[in-house]
Each structure stands twice: as C-alpha cells, then as structure tokens.
Scaffold this motif. Structure first.
Motif, PDB file in Angstrom:
ATOM      1  N   PHE A   1      54.708  51.601  -6.387  1.00  0.00           N
ATOM      2  CA  PHE A   1      55.416  50.311  -6.416  1.00  0.00           C
ATOM      3  C   PHE A   1      54.863  49.398  -5.323  1.00  0.00           C
ATOM      4  CE2 PHE A   1      58.768  47.576  -4.759  1.00  0.00           C
ATOM      5  CZ  PHE A   1      59.307  47.001  -5.886  1.00  0.00           C
ATOM      6  N   HIS A   2      54.744  49.930  -4.112  1.00  0.00           N
ATOM      7  CA  HIS A   2      54.267  49.138  -2.985  1.00  0.00           C
ATOM      8  C   HIS A   2      52.818  48.701  -3.199  1.00  0.00           C
ATOM      9  CE1 HIS A   2      52.574  48.356   1.012  1.00  0.00           C
ATOM     10  NE2 HIS A   2      53.780  47.923   1.303  1.00  0.00           N
ATOM     11  N   ALA A   3      51.970  49.587  -3.663  1.00  0.00           N
ATOM     12  CA  ALA A   3      50.564  49.255  -3.875  1.00  0.00           C
ATOM     13  C   ALA A   3      50.407  48.154  -4.914  1.00  0.00           C
ATOM     14  CB  ALA A   3      49.796  50.501  -4.313  1.00  0.00           C
ATOM     15  N   PHE A   4      51.210  48.214  -5.961  1.00  0.00           N
ATOM     16  CA  PHE A   4      51.162  47.206  -7.027  1.00  0.00           C
ATOM     17  C   PHE A   4      51.508  45.828  -6.481  1.00  0.00           C
ATOM     18  CE2 PHE A   4      53.602  44.907 -10.362  1.00  0.00           C
ATOM     19  CZ  PHE A   4      52.556  44.652 -11.239  1.00  0.00           C
ATOM     20  N   TYR A   5      52.632  45.740  -5.763  1.00  0.00           N
ATOM     21  CA  TYR A   5      53.065  44.432  -5.264  1.00  0.00           C
ATOM     22  C   TYR A   5      52.217  43.958  -4.089  1.00  0.00           C
ATOM     23  CZ  TYR A   5      56.854  43.927  -8.503  1.00  0.00           C
ATOM     24  OH  TYR A   5      57.568  43.747  -9.660  1.00  0.00           O
TER      25      TYR A   5
ATOM     26  N   ARG B   1      49.277  42.258  -5.604  1.00  0.00           N
ATOM     27  CA  ARG B   1      49.629  40.936  -6.138  1.00  0.00           C
ATOM     28  C   ARG B   1      49.774  39.916  -5.010  1.00  0.00           C
ATOM     29  NH1 ARG B   1      54.074  40.589 -10.728  1.00  0.00           N
ATOM     30  NH2 ARG B   1      53.045  38.576 -10.843  1.00  0.00           N
ATOM     31  N   ILE B   2      50.413  40.327  -3.916  1.00  0.00           N
ATOM     32  CA  ILE B   2      50.625  39.420  -2.786  1.00  0.00           C
ATOM     33  C   ILE B   2      49.294  39.016  -2.163  1.00  0.00           C
ATOM     34  CG2 ILE B   2      51.562  39.299  -0.441  1.00  0.00           C
ATOM     35  CD1 ILE B   2      53.827  41.221  -1.587  1.00  0.00           C
ATOM     36  N   GLU B   3      48.406  39.974  -1.974  1.00  0.00           N
ATOM     37  CA  GLU B   3      47.103  39.673  -1.399  1.00  0.00           C
ATOM     38  C   GLU B   3      46.325  38.721  -2.303  1.00  0.00           C
ATOM     39  OE1 GLU B   3      45.995  40.283   1.468  1.00  0.00           O
ATOM     40  OE2 GLU B   3      47.341  41.831   2.244  1.00  0.00           O
ATOM     41  N   GLN B   4      46.426  38.924  -3.595  1.00  0.00           N
ATOM     42  CA  GLN B   4      45.718  38.066  -4.537  1.00  0.00           C
ATOM     43  C   GLN B   4      46.213  36.622  -4.454  1.00  0.00           C
ATOM     44  OE1 GLN B   4      46.834  38.229  -8.664  1.00  0.00           O
ATOM     45  NE2 GLN B   4      44.684  38.387  -9.272  1.00  0.00           N
ATOM     46  N   LEU B   5      47.496  36.447  -4.239  1.00  0.00           N
ATOM     47  CA  LEU B   5      48.078  35.109  -4.207  1.00  0.00           C
ATOM     48  C   LEU B   5      47.590  34.287  -3.016  1.00  0.00           C
ATOM     49  CD1 LEU B   5      51.785  35.664  -5.318  1.00  0.00           C
ATOM     50  CD2 LEU B   5      50.061  34.265  -6.459  1.00  0.00           C
ATOM     51  N   ARG B   6      47.048  34.943  -2.004  1.00  0.00           N
ATOM     52  CA  ARG B   6      46.566  34.208  -0.829  1.00  0.00           C
ATOM     53  C   ARG B   6      45.454  33.234  -1.211  1.00  0.00           C
ATOM     54  NH1 ARG B   6      48.749  36.653   3.721  1.00  0.00           N
ATOM     55  NH2 ARG B   6      49.207  38.894   3.589  1.00  0.00           N
TER      56      ARG B   6
ATOM     57  N   ARG C   1      57.474  35.663  -3.022  1.00  0.00           N
ATOM     58  CA  ARG C   1      57.255  35.084  -1.695  1.00  0.00           C
ATOM     59  C   ARG C   1      58.356  35.471  -0.712  1.00  0.00           C
ATOM     60  NH1 ARG C   1      52.081  32.595  -1.865  1.00  0.00           N
ATOM     61  NH2 ARG C   1      51.838  31.530  -3.850  1.00  0.00           N
ATOM     62  N   HIS C   2      59.434  36.068  -1.205  1.00  0.00           N
ATOM     63  CA  HIS C   2      60.547  36.465  -0.349  1.00  0.00           C
ATOM     64  C   HIS C   2      60.789  37.971  -0.490  1.00  0.00           C
ATOM     65  CE1 HIS C   2      61.402  32.118  -1.238  1.00  0.00           C
ATOM     66  NE2 HIS C   2      61.360  32.122   0.080  1.00  0.00           N
ATOM     67  N   PHE C   3      61.408  38.550   0.553  1.00  0.00           N
ATOM     68  CA  PHE C   3      61.556  40.003   0.609  1.00  0.00           C
ATOM     69  C   PHE C   3      62.950  40.357   1.124  1.00  0.00           C
ATOM     70  CE2 PHE C   3      57.265  38.679   0.996  1.00  0.00           C
ATOM     71  CZ  PHE C   3      56.562  39.535   0.172  1.00  0.00           C
TER      72      PHE C   3
ATOM     73  N   GLN D   1      54.827  40.363   5.995  1.00  0.00           N
ATOM     74  CA  GLN D   1      53.946  41.281   6.695  1.00  0.00           C
ATOM     75  C   GLN D   1      54.606  42.634   6.910  1.00  0.00           C
ATOM     76  OE1 GLN D   1      50.690  40.406   7.237  1.00  0.00           O
ATOM     77  NE2 GLN D   1      50.545  42.629   7.516  1.00  0.00           N
ATOM     78  N   ALA D   2      55.912  42.626   7.144  1.00  0.00           N
ATOM     79  CA  ALA D   2      56.633  43.888   7.308  1.00  0.00           C
ATOM     80  C   ALA D   2      56.555  44.705   6.025  1.00  0.00           C
ATOM     81  CB  ALA D   2      58.088  43.627   7.687  1.00  0.00           C
ATOM     82  N   PHE D   3      56.678  44.023   4.877  1.00  0.00           N
ATOM     83  CA  PHE D   3      56.543  44.733   3.596  1.00  0.00           C
ATOM     84  C   PHE D   3      55.142  45.296   3.451  1.00  0.00           C
ATOM     85  CE2 PHE D   3      55.065  44.583  -0.828  1.00  0.00           C
ATOM     86  CZ  PHE D   3      55.906  45.544  -1.384  1.00  0.00           C
ATOM     87  N   LEU D   4      54.123  44.472   3.726  1.00  0.00           N
ATOM     88  CA  LEU D   4      52.740  44.923   3.585  1.00  0.00           C
ATOM     89  C   LEU D   4      52.440  46.093   4.511  1.00  0.00           C
ATOM     90  CD1 LEU D   4      50.891  41.488   3.281  1.00  0.00           C
ATOM     91  CD2 LEU D   4      51.391  43.100   1.445  1.00  0.00           C
ATOM     92  N   ASP D   5      53.051  46.080   5.690  1.00  0.00           N
ATOM     93  CA  ASP D   5      52.844  47.167   6.651  1.00  0.00           C
ATOM     94  C   ASP D   5      53.715  48.383   6.365  1.00  0.00           C
ATOM     95  OD1 ASP D   5      51.054  45.552   7.965  1.00  0.00           O
ATOM     96  OD2 ASP D   5      52.472  44.898   9.513  1.00  0.00           O
ATOM     97  N   ARG D   6      54.543  48.277   5.332  1.00  0.00           N
ATOM     98  CA  ARG D   6      55.479  49.338   4.970  1.00  0.00           C
ATOM     99  C   ARG D   6      56.448  49.662   6.113  1.00  0.00           C
ATOM    100  NH1 ARG D   6      53.078  54.151   1.420  1.00  0.00           N
ATOM    101  NH2 ARG D   6      55.310  54.512   1.455  1.00  0.00           N
TER     102      ARG D   6
END
Length: 232
Positions: free
Chosen positions: A60-64, A67-72, A120-122, A134-139
C-alpha cells in the motif's frame, strides 16, 4: 456540435463541471484503471483498499509513495487553466472531481469538491490526526503509533459527505453540467450528472455506455476540446 456546446456554456449562469481521470491523463498522470496504467502489473483496485492498508501496508505504502513522487513533476495542462479562467469569469460555479491530484486547485480553481479525497493530504489510519507528506514517505508513525495514509477514498470506504452534498446541490441547481474525462463506471459518482435538469455535455476521449443520456457529446482530448470551446 462544438459551437453548440460553446453557446450553451456561454449562456449559462450556473455551470458545473465534473471531471474524471481523463482530465488528468493529459497532464502526464497514468489512468490507473487502464491496462497500461497498472503499476508493476498489479491492479490498483487490489492495492487502493482498506484491506491492503490494514494487512499489506508495505505494498500500500509503495503504491502511494510512487504516485506522490510522480506528481512532483506534474503541472496542470491548458484545459485546467481554461476551467480556472471560466470560474474567475463567473461562468463556472463548481468543479466536482473524482481526481485526487489537486491539479484543479493548482490551476487556480477555488470551488473544487474532491469526491474521492486528496493525495495531497494525509492522516493517521488509527486516530485520524493530520499528518505530513514527508512523514508518510518516511513511514514515520503518528504520535499515537498508528500508520499514516493519504486522505483518499479507498475501495470499501464512504465518499466524503461534505463534498458529496455540495456537489449534489450544485448539480441539481445547474443549468449546464459539463462532464469531462470519465468513463462513468464508478458508483455512486457516476449517478451525479443525471440528477440535473440542466443541459448535459460530455467531453471524453472515447464512447461510454452512457453517451445516449447526454444532450451533447464531444469525443477527443479534454485540453483540446476545452481550448476549442473557449475560443468559440
């Protein structure tokens, strides 16, 4: 038919737009419902779920995160800019979108209802407390110890009530509803356009099973069709 659609919009006083994935694809975002949009040969409908969030969080985390990195690198296209211009001109009352990418807001639209939430929100999956990207990306865990997740609507979850009711009210009051880039397959959002008494216009790359229910249908790329309508 293009001129007819432009004339309807020009004379409208309460226009509403509903957008789907096709409106974002042209900005460089893959349509995750199409075979070419599958991520690592995995159907996103098996990843963007409450079950994956709870029991397969790494996937789940890898998928999102992907997507987030791509949106940059993604920016609104000309069609997004035209919708923003129409809102500022007072022609467009509201955008109801199935997209979670925030491109309408990035283009300058202010009255946007996100029917499937926002990537864009978490928030914490356990306590609901807001979190940072960033907290989400850093797990990184929430202060309660729970896992962070994007504030999107997963398969198995209810739509955000406020966005649904605001969109429904605007569509019921609209004199024209312009539907852009959606296959009209996802329930219950696919029912919204047909709850208006106004003129129904569809802009989509290909035929849908619901074309016959629209007053006007234009097939083609969203940005090009919106540009042509704006010029008319």
């Amino acid at each position: 038919m293009l001129k007819q659609a432009a004339d309807v919009l020009k004379n409208a006083s309460r226009a509403v737009v509903m957008t789907g994935a096709g409106c974002s694809v042209e900005a460089g975002i893959p349509d995750f419902r199409s075979p070419s949009g599958w991520w690592r040969q995995i159907d996103p409908r098996t990843v963007a779920t409450t079950e994956a969030l709870e029991h397969r969080y790494e996937l789940f985390h890898a998928f999102y995160a992907a997507r987030i990195e791509q949106l940059r690198e993604v920016r609104p296209h000309n069609g997004h800019s035209i919708l923003s211009k129409w809102e500022h001109q007072g022609r467009l009352q509201l955008i109801a979108t199935q997209n979670v990418d925030g491109l309408h807001q990035a283009a300058g639209n202010r009255n946007v209802q996100e029917l499937h939430g926002s990537i864009r929100h978490f928030r914490c999956a356990s306590c609901g407390r807001p979190g940072a990207e960033q907290a989400f990306l850093d797990r990184a865990p929430c202060t309660c110890g729970g896992r962070l997740r994007p504030d999107v609507v997963l398969f198995g979850e209810q739509l955000p009530e406020e966005a649904w009711h605001a969109s429904l009210a605007a569509i019921r009051a609209a004199d024209v509803v312009l539907v852009i880039g959606t296959s009209l397959q996802v329930y219950p959002v696919n029912q919204l356009p047909f709850l208006t008494d106004g003129t129904l216009i569809l802009l989509n790359a290909e035929e849908t099973g619901e074309d016959h229910r629209f007053d006007l249908v234009l097939h083609g790329r969203a940005a090009q069709l919106l540009q042509a309508m704006d010029e008319q």
